[in-house]
Scaffold this motif. Sequence first.
Motif, PDB file in Angstrom:
ATOM      1  N   PRO A 179      54.251 -52.252 115.633  1.00 32.82           N
ATOM      2  CA  PRO A 179      54.825 -51.622 116.825  1.00 32.82           C
ATOM      3  C   PRO A 179      56.282 -51.172 116.649  1.00 32.82           C
ATOM      4  O   PRO A 179      56.666 -50.115 117.137  1.00 32.82           O
ATOM      5  CB  PRO A 179      54.715 -52.702 117.901  1.00 32.82           C
ATOM      6  CG  PRO A 179      53.653 -53.629 117.418  1.00 32.82           C
ATOM      7  CD  PRO A 179      53.681 -53.561 115.926  1.00 32.82           C
ATOM      8  N   GLU A 180      57.082 -51.969 115.948  1.00 32.45           N
ATOM      9  CA  GLU A 180      58.497 -51.612 115.755  1.00 32.45           C
ATOM     10  C   GLU A 180      58.650 -50.354 114.910  1.00 32.45           C
ATOM     11  O   GLU A 180      59.471 -49.491 115.221  1.00 32.45           O
ATOM     12  CB  GLU A 180      59.269 -52.771 115.108  1.00 32.45           C
ATOM     13  CG  GLU A 180      59.605 -53.874 116.069  1.00 32.45           C
ATOM     14  CD  GLU A 180      60.498 -53.407 117.206  1.00 32.45           C
ATOM     15  OE1 GLU A 180      61.507 -52.716 116.964  1.00 32.45           O
ATOM     16  OE2 GLU A 180      60.168 -53.718 118.366  1.00 32.45           O
ATOM     17  N   GLU A 181      57.883 -50.249 113.843  1.00 35.35           N
ATOM     18  CA  GLU A 181      57.968 -49.069 112.977  1.00 35.35           C
ATOM     19  C   GLU A 181      57.499 -47.816 113.720  1.00 35.35           C
ATOM     20  O   GLU A 181      58.123 -46.758 113.624  1.00 35.35           O
ATOM     21  CB  GLU A 181      57.149 -49.270 111.701  1.00 35.35           C
ATOM     22  CG  GLU A 181      57.749 -50.267 110.725  1.00 35.35           C
ATOM     23  CD  GLU A 181      57.483 -51.724 111.080  1.00 35.35           C
ATOM     24  OE1 GLU A 181      58.133 -52.592 110.496  1.00 35.35           O
ATOM     25  OE2 GLU A 181      56.626 -51.996 111.956  1.00 35.35           O
ATOM     26  N   LEU A 182      56.403 -47.951 114.452  1.00 33.41           N
ATOM     27  CA  LEU A 182      55.900 -46.810 115.225  1.00 33.41           C
ATOM     28  C   LEU A 182      56.911 -46.388 116.288  1.00 33.41           C
ATOM     29  O   LEU A 182      57.132 -45.199 116.511  1.00 33.41           O
ATOM     30  CB  LEU A 182      54.559 -47.147 115.873  1.00 33.41           C
ATOM     31  CG  LEU A 182      53.382 -47.357 114.921  1.00 33.41           C
ATOM     32  CD1 LEU A 182      52.140 -47.769 115.701  1.00 33.41           C
ATOM     33  CD2 LEU A 182      53.113 -46.138 114.068  1.00 33.41           C
ATOM     34  N   ALA A 183      57.537 -47.358 116.929  1.00 35.20           N
ATOM     35  CA  ALA A 183      58.542 -47.052 117.952  1.00 35.20           C
ATOM     36  C   ALA A 183      59.761 -46.359 117.328  1.00 35.20           C
ATOM     37  O   ALA A 183      60.325 -45.429 117.928  1.00 35.20           O
ATOM     38  CB  ALA A 183      58.969 -48.321 118.679  1.00 35.20           C
ATOM     39  N   ALA A 184      60.162 -46.784 116.129  1.00 38.13           N
ATOM     40  CA  ALA A 184      61.304 -46.161 115.455  1.00 38.13           C
ATOM     41  C   ALA A 184      61.002 -44.702 115.117  1.00 38.13           C
ATOM     42  O   ALA A 184      61.847 -43.817 115.318  1.00 38.13           O
ATOM     43  CB  ALA A 184      61.669 -46.930 114.185  1.00 38.13           C
ATOM     44  N   VAL A 185      59.801 -44.433 114.624  1.00 35.70           N
ATOM     45  CA  VAL A 185      59.423 -43.055 114.306  1.00 35.70           C
ATOM     46  C   VAL A 185      59.353 -42.229 115.584  1.00 35.70           C
ATOM     47  O   VAL A 185      59.853 -41.096 115.635  1.00 35.70           O
ATOM     48  CB  VAL A 185      58.085 -42.998 113.529  1.00 35.70           C
ATOM     49  CG1 VAL A 185      57.647 -41.554 113.329  1.00 35.70           C
ATOM     50  CG2 VAL A 185      58.211 -43.700 112.187  1.00 35.70           C
ATOM     51  N   ALA A 186      58.774 -42.774 116.629  1.00 33.36           N
ATOM     52  CA  ALA A 186      58.682 -42.056 117.904  1.00 33.36           C
ATOM     53  C   ALA A 186      60.075 -41.746 118.449  1.00 33.36           C
ATOM     54  O   ALA A 186      60.321 -40.651 118.969  1.00 33.36           O
ATOM     55  CB  ALA A 186      57.869 -42.870 118.907  1.00 33.36           C
ATOM     56  N   GLN A 187      60.983 -42.692 118.318  1.00 32.58           N
ATOM     57  CA  GLN A 187      62.350 -42.469 118.790  1.00 32.58           C
ATOM     58  C   GLN A 187      63.027 -41.363 117.984  1.00 32.58           C
ATOM     59  O   GLN A 187      63.718 -40.510 118.548  1.00 32.58           O
ATOM     60  CB  GLN A 187      63.166 -43.755 118.715  1.00 32.58           C
ATOM     61  CG  GLN A 187      64.559 -43.606 119.282  1.00 32.58           C
ATOM     62  CD  GLN A 187      65.339 -44.908 119.262  1.00 32.58           C
ATOM     63  OE1 GLN A 187      64.889 -45.918 118.715  1.00 32.58           O
ATOM     64  NE2 GLN A 187      66.508 -44.894 119.865  1.00 32.58           N
ATOM     65  N   SER A 188      62.844 -41.369 116.674  1.00 36.39           N
ATOM     66  CA  SER A 188      63.455 -40.316 115.860  1.00 36.39           C
ATOM     67  C   SER A 188      62.855 -38.956 116.203  1.00 36.39           C
ATOM     68  O   SER A 188      63.571 -37.955 116.276  1.00 36.39           O
ATOM     69  CB  SER A 188      63.340 -40.618 114.364  1.00 36.39           C
ATOM     70  OG  SER A 188      62.010 -40.517 113.926  1.00 36.39           O
ATOM     71  N   LEU A 189      61.550 -38.895 116.441  1.00 34.99           N
ATOM     72  CA  LEU A 189      60.914 -37.635 116.840  1.00 34.99           C
ATOM     73  C   LEU A 189      61.491 -37.131 118.164  1.00 34.99           C
ATOM     74  O   LEU A 189      61.745 -35.932 118.320  1.00 34.99           O
ATOM     75  CB  LEU A 189      59.400 -37.810 116.963  1.00 34.99           C
ATOM     76  CG  LEU A 189      58.638 -37.982 115.649  1.00 34.99           C
ATOM     77  CD1 LEU A 189      57.202 -38.419 115.927  1.00 34.99           C
ATOM     78  CD2 LEU A 189      58.675 -36.701 114.836  1.00 34.99           C
ATOM     79  N   ASP A 190      61.704 -38.041 119.092  1.00 36.40           N
ATOM     80  CA  ASP A 190      62.284 -37.666 120.380  1.00 36.40           C
ATOM     81  C   ASP A 190      63.693 -37.103 120.202  1.00 36.40           C
ATOM     82  O   ASP A 190      64.039 -36.075 120.793  1.00 36.40           O
ATOM     83  CB  ASP A 190      62.302 -38.881 121.313  1.00 36.40           C
ATOM     84  CG  ASP A 190      62.946 -38.556 122.649  1.00 36.40           C
ATOM     85  OD1 ASP A 190      62.454 -37.629 123.331  1.00 36.40           O
ATOM     86  OD2 ASP A 190      63.949 -39.213 122.998  1.00 36.40           O
ATOM     87  N   LEU A 191      64.516 -37.757 119.386  1.00 36.41           N
ATOM     88  CA  LEU A 191      65.877 -37.271 119.138  1.00 36.41           C
ATOM     89  C   LEU A 191      65.865 -35.892 118.480  1.00 36.41           C
ATOM     90  O   LEU A 191      66.658 -35.017 118.835  1.00 36.41           O
ATOM     91  CB  LEU A 191      66.645 -38.259 118.258  1.00 36.41           C
ATOM     92  CG  LEU A 191      67.029 -39.580 118.919  1.00 36.41           C
ATOM     93  CD1 LEU A 191      67.553 -40.558 117.885  1.00 36.41           C
ATOM     94  CD2 LEU A 191      68.059 -39.341 120.004  1.00 36.41           C
TER      95      LEU A 191
END
Length: 124
Positions: free
Chosen positions: A40-52
């Motif tokens: 979950p943490e890795e997926l959330a980090a990628v999702a956050q970078s995509l959002d930025l």
Amino acid sequence: MRITEAARRLGMSPRMLRYREALGLLPPIRNQGAHRRFGPEELAAVAQSLDLERRFDVSPAELAFALRVLSEPAVAQAVRDLGLRIGRLQAPRRALDFEKEKALRLLQGGPGGRPQGQRPQGRP
């Protein structure tokens, strides 16, 4: 989960996920077999970078460089120097500069000051 499943969930290719890892946009965690496992943490980090990237219209490489600027003082200083040179940044005002400008205003009769050599009214 393995990289292929993580990529599918994120809507990208495993190659793009590896590219993001190479740029340093993923937490640096691998299991014993040297295969990255995505939680979950890795997926959330990628999702956050995509959002930025979407929100600020930047590429993954630009985002990775921004992180480098924030984490490496020498890189931050070099970027700041360039920004000053090309006029994108203004040099911070130092307290001494402020006091110098204030003294010059007083000597030149600026706000609250009198022209040099003029005596206050009411004195002989």
